[in-house]
Design an enzyme around this catalytic site. Structure first.
Site, PDB file in Angstrom:
ATOM      1  N   THR A  86       0.864  -1.182   0.000  1.00  0.00           N
ATOM      2  CA  THR A  86       0.000   0.000   0.000  1.00  0.00           C
ATOM      3  C   THR A  86       0.906   1.240   0.000  1.00  0.00           C
ATOM      4  O   THR A  86       0.967   1.984   0.974  1.00  0.00           O
ATOM      5  CB  THR A  86      -0.924   0.028   1.247  1.00  0.00           C
ATOM      6  OG1 THR A  86      -0.121  -0.215   2.429  1.00  0.00           O
ATOM      7  CG2 THR A  86      -2.001  -1.013   1.171  1.00  0.00           C
ATOM      8  N   THR A 122      -1.370  -2.549   5.611  1.00  0.00           N
ATOM      9  CA  THR A 122      -1.705  -1.343   6.372  1.00  0.00           C
ATOM     10  C   THR A 122      -2.627  -0.492   5.504  1.00  0.00           C
ATOM     11  O   THR A 122      -2.214  -0.013   4.440  1.00  0.00           O
ATOM     12  CB  THR A 122      -0.426  -0.571   6.709  1.00  0.00           C
ATOM     13  OG1 THR A 122       0.427  -1.451   7.452  1.00  0.00           O
ATOM     14  CG2 THR A 122      -0.716   0.666   7.527  1.00  0.00           C
ATOM     15  N   LYS A 208      -3.077   0.570  13.745  1.00  0.00           N
ATOM     16  CA  LYS A 208      -1.785   0.435  13.056  1.00  0.00           C
ATOM     17  C   LYS A 208      -1.170   1.814  12.771  1.00  0.00           C
ATOM     18  O   LYS A 208       0.018   2.057  13.010  1.00  0.00           O
ATOM     19  CB  LYS A 208      -1.996  -0.350  11.754  1.00  0.00           C
ATOM     20  CG  LYS A 208      -0.798  -0.405  10.854  1.00  0.00           C
ATOM     21  CD  LYS A 208       0.330  -1.230  11.439  1.00  0.00           C
ATOM     22  CE  LYS A 208       1.585  -1.044  10.617  1.00  0.00           C
ATOM     23  NZ  LYS A 208       2.723  -1.751  11.158  1.00  0.00           N
ATOM     24  N   CYS A 264       7.536   1.918   6.115  1.00  0.00           N
ATOM     25  CA  CYS A 264       6.305   2.123   6.895  1.00  0.00           C
ATOM     26  C   CYS A 264       6.132   3.522   7.471  1.00  0.00           C
ATOM     27  O   CYS A 264       5.143   4.187   7.169  1.00  0.00           O
ATOM     28  CB  CYS A 264       6.224   1.087   8.013  1.00  0.00           C
ATOM     29  SG  CYS A 264       5.951  -0.571   7.379  1.00  0.00           S
TER      30      CYS A 264
HETATM   31  P1  NAD Z   1       6.066  -5.673  -0.522  1.00  0.00           P
HETATM   32  O1  NAD Z   1       6.025  -4.611  -1.531  1.00  0.00           O
HETATM   33  O2  NAD Z   1       7.357  -6.209  -0.032  1.00  0.00           O
HETATM   34  O3  NAD Z   1       5.209  -6.930  -1.039  1.00  0.00           O
HETATM   35  C1  NAD Z   1       3.959  -6.845  -1.622  1.00  0.00           C
HETATM   36  C2  NAD Z   1       3.797  -8.019  -2.582  1.00  0.00           C
HETATM   37  O4  NAD Z   1       2.451  -8.072  -3.042  1.00  0.00           O
HETATM   38  C3  NAD Z   1       4.665  -7.932  -3.829  1.00  0.00           C
HETATM   39  O5  NAD Z   1       5.470  -9.097  -3.923  1.00  0.00           O
HETATM   40  C4  NAD Z   1       3.671  -7.847  -4.987  1.00  0.00           C
HETATM   41  O6  NAD Z   1       4.134  -8.502  -6.160  1.00  0.00           O
HETATM   42  C5  NAD Z   1       2.466  -8.546  -4.388  1.00  0.00           C
HETATM   43  N1  NAD Z   1       1.161  -8.248  -5.011  1.00  0.00           N
HETATM   44  C6  NAD Z   1       0.624  -7.036  -5.282  1.00  0.00           C
HETATM   45  N2  NAD Z   1      -0.610  -7.181  -5.794  1.00  0.00           N
HETATM   46  C7  NAD Z   1      -0.867  -8.497  -5.845  1.00  0.00           C
HETATM   47  C8  NAD Z   1      -1.985  -9.281  -6.253  1.00  0.00           C
HETATM   48  N3  NAD Z   1      -3.121  -8.728  -6.720  1.00  0.00           N
HETATM   49  N4  NAD Z   1      -1.894 -10.626  -6.175  1.00  0.00           N
HETATM   50  C9  NAD Z   1      -0.787 -11.207  -5.708  1.00  0.00           C
HETATM   51  N5  NAD Z   1       0.304 -10.522  -5.283  1.00  0.00           N
HETATM   52  C10 NAD Z   1       0.259  -9.185  -5.345  1.00  0.00           C
HETATM   53  O7  NAD Z   1       5.199  -5.132   0.701  1.00  0.00           O
HETATM   54  P2  NAD Z   1       5.448  -5.368   2.281  1.00  0.00           P
HETATM   55  O8  NAD Z   1       6.591  -4.580   2.761  1.00  0.00           O
HETATM   56  O9  NAD Z   1       5.382  -6.834   2.574  1.00  0.00           O
HETATM   57  O10 NAD Z   1       4.125  -4.664   2.858  1.00  0.00           O
HETATM   58  C11 NAD Z   1       2.840  -5.214   2.659  1.00  0.00           C
HETATM   59  C12 NAD Z   1       1.867  -4.452   3.543  1.00  0.00           C
HETATM   60  O11 NAD Z   1       2.200  -4.664   4.921  1.00  0.00           O
HETATM   61  C13 NAD Z   1       1.902  -2.934   3.347  1.00  0.00           C
HETATM   62  O12 NAD Z   1       0.602  -2.429   3.517  1.00  0.00           O
HETATM   63  C14 NAD Z   1       2.808  -2.456   4.461  1.00  0.00           C
HETATM   64  O13 NAD Z   1       2.525  -1.128   4.838  1.00  0.00           O
HETATM   65  C15 NAD Z   1       2.452  -3.416   5.576  1.00  0.00           C
HETATM   66  N6  NAD Z   1       3.520  -3.628   6.571  1.00  0.00           N
HETATM   67  C16 NAD Z   1       4.818  -3.743   6.165  1.00  0.00           C
HETATM   68  C17 NAD Z   1       5.805  -3.975   7.110  1.00  0.00           C
HETATM   69  C18 NAD Z   1       7.253  -4.073   6.702  1.00  0.00           C
HETATM   70  O14 NAD Z   1       8.109  -4.050   7.597  1.00  0.00           O
HETATM   71  N7  NAD Z   1       7.579  -4.208   5.424  1.00  0.00           N
HETATM   72  C19 NAD Z   1       5.462  -4.106   8.463  1.00  0.00           C
HETATM   73  C20 NAD Z   1       4.129  -4.011   8.832  1.00  0.00           C
HETATM   74  C21 NAD Z   1       3.155  -3.773   7.872  1.00  0.00           C
END
Ligand code: NAD
Length: 471
Positions: A86, A122, A208, A264
């Protein structure tokens, strides 16, 4: 329980693997075919300590699988976790929900009867309602639930955070969703004595953002006090300990540095401000934290310029540590990027080293020589700047490092070395949160006229989102 996880990034891969570790049958799906192929061959798309071993074991024992076929992942799943990105919408600050909505549209016709769709990404308050609407419109018949279960893991220690969290937050709008999520989390969390907070779906979504905004503010607070420490002859590390041992405050997130970054805090604080703005509510403390942090990241370049005597033009600066924090390969919003860009604009030649993040860094940085060996990185350098406190960097042989350099100037933006250690190795040290070991000229603000960057607009310190917060 049969579980599907959509989106295999930092959150999806860790969550899916840990659900499997708890005995669930987990299918992870991602749009990125290369990621799936790699995972099927045992190659992880991200660096996260301990994750490879956990993935390998659960994959080998048949509880964890990877596919790019969303139908295969979702069709029998009792719970479908959405963990897609996101990111902030460029120029606006609010969260781009297109990946979440796309996932909702894709899974809608595929969901099993009574499936629970759990938004782990998130997302701004009210997104669960929108996801419910999308699925209901696409699905036409059959029952389903939509729940919120925000993730709080920290990259670098993600597995520990997931398996033994401070708390798990669950936001539900019906009993079925509560039952399914309690079945997944109840027993494993009881074993580690971690509470589960069950709340309304909208409250869960907001928890969050409130958590991240609070932490970002805490970091910004200690960073400003670090500036004061430098001027009055105090040490911010000692100050943070003395303050943080008060249980009402706590010692964590009191490490002064170059400003928070990562995937984040920057995006979530901006998205929260946008939500507040849309609802006519002023979150002035968060607004100020965002402004102060943005200015700070670029201001760090001035610290380096001061340390070398006021001008970096033509000097070689070695940057050690590039990722936004240690133990991750994540370069999103890393403070190293604006620091390096600013130094380059002032004419510095920048070399850099990071133990894990150089592949990702190479995609963001231009004209920076990236070196595997930190000592080679420092060869003939006019100053070394510590931007990320990797363990390997904290344990460098400082005498050897100093001998590689043209001048023995060390700018420690992370408090990586205890007071006295680098000085004992012969360095002049300019650290965040304690006075420099030789007099440095006090630089004016980065954005005053003398230092205004070519083409850069001086931020007013306000109005990041524009509109009604400007006054
Ligand atoms: P990221 O970008 O590492 O991974 C997201 C994945 O989703 C990608 O691999 C992408 O190819 C895939 N994707 C997108 N659309 C898709 C679909 N329709 N079908 C299948 N796969 C799809 O993201 P992240 O860092 O893992 O973060 C994910 C969420 O979690 C975000 O909202 C982020 O704010 C939240 N978050 C992240 C962290 C962190 O430390 N990275 C911690 C807490 C919360």
């Amino acid at each position: 329980m049969k579980v599907a996880v959509i989106g295999i990034g930092y959150v999806g891969l860790v969550s899916g693997t840990c659900f499997a570790e708890w005995g669930n049958e987990v299918v992870c799906v991602d749009k990125h075919a290369e990621k799936i192929l790699g995972l099927q061959q045992g190659k992880l798309p991200i660096y996260e300590p301990g994750l490879d071993e956990l993935v390998e074991r659960n994959y080998a024992e048949g509880r964890l699988s990877f596919t790019s076929d969303i139908a295969k992942a979702v069709k029998d799943a009792v719970a479908v976790f959405v963990a897609v990105g996101t990111p902030p919408r460029p120029g606006r600050g609010d969260a781009d929900l297109s990946f979440v909505y796309m996932a909702a549209r894709e899974i809608a016709p595929l969901l099993a009867e009574n499936a629970v769709v759990v938004v782990k990404s998130t997302v701004p308050v009210g997104t669960g309602d929108a996801v419910e609407k999308i699925i209901a419109t696409k699905r036409r018949r059959g029952t389903f639930s939509v729940a919120s279960n925000p993730e709080f893991l920290r990259e670098g220690v993600a597995i520990g955070d997931f398996l033994k969290p401070d708390r798990v937050v669950i936001g539900v709008a019906d009993e079925r969703a509560r039952e399914v999520l309690m079945e997944i989390y109840g027993a494993p969390l009881a074993k580690v004595d971690a509470p589960i907070v069950v709340v309304q779906r909208r409250t869960s979504e907001l928890i969050k953002y409130a958590s991240n905004a609070f932490l970002a503010t805490k970091i910004t607070f200690i960073n400003e006090l670090a500036d004061l420490c430098e001027q009055v002859g105090s040490d911010v590390g000692e100050l943070a300990l003395g303050v943080g041992l008060d249980k009402r405050i706590g010692t964590s997130f009191l490490n002064a540095g170059p400003g928070y970054g990562g995937s984040c805090f920057p995006k979530d604080t901006l998205a929260l401000l946008r939500t507040a703005q849309d609802h006519g509510v002023a979150l002035r403390i968060v607004q100020e934290a965002v402004s102060v942090n943005e200015a700070r990241k670029r201001k760090m370049a001035l610290k380096v310029i001061d340390a070398v005597g006021g001008d970096v033009d033509g000097l070689t600066i070695a940057v050690l540590g590039l990722t936004f924090k240690p133990d991750t390969d994540d370069m999103r919003e890393a403070p190293s990027v604006p620091l390096i860009e600013t130094l380059q604009r002032f004419g510095a030649v920048v070399r850099a080293h990071d133990p894990v993040g150089m592949d990702n860094a190479a995609q963001l940085l231009e004209n920076v020589e990236l070196l595997e060996d930190p000592y080679e990185c420092a060869r003939e350098a006019d100053a070394v700047v510590i931007v990320t406190e990797w363990n390997s960097i904290q344990h460098l042989d400082l005498v050897r490092l100093r001998r590689m350099m043209r001048s023995p100037i060390l700018v420690d933006l992370r408090g990586a070395f205890k007071a006295g250690r680098a000085e004992a190795a012969g360095f002049y040290v300019c650290a965040v949160g304690r006075p420099a070991t030789r007099p440095v000229k006090l630089a004016p603000d980065l954005f005053d006229t003398r230092y205004r960057l070519p083409g850069a607009n001086a931020p007013s310190g306000r109005g990041i989102l524009g509109g009604r917060y400007d006054h």
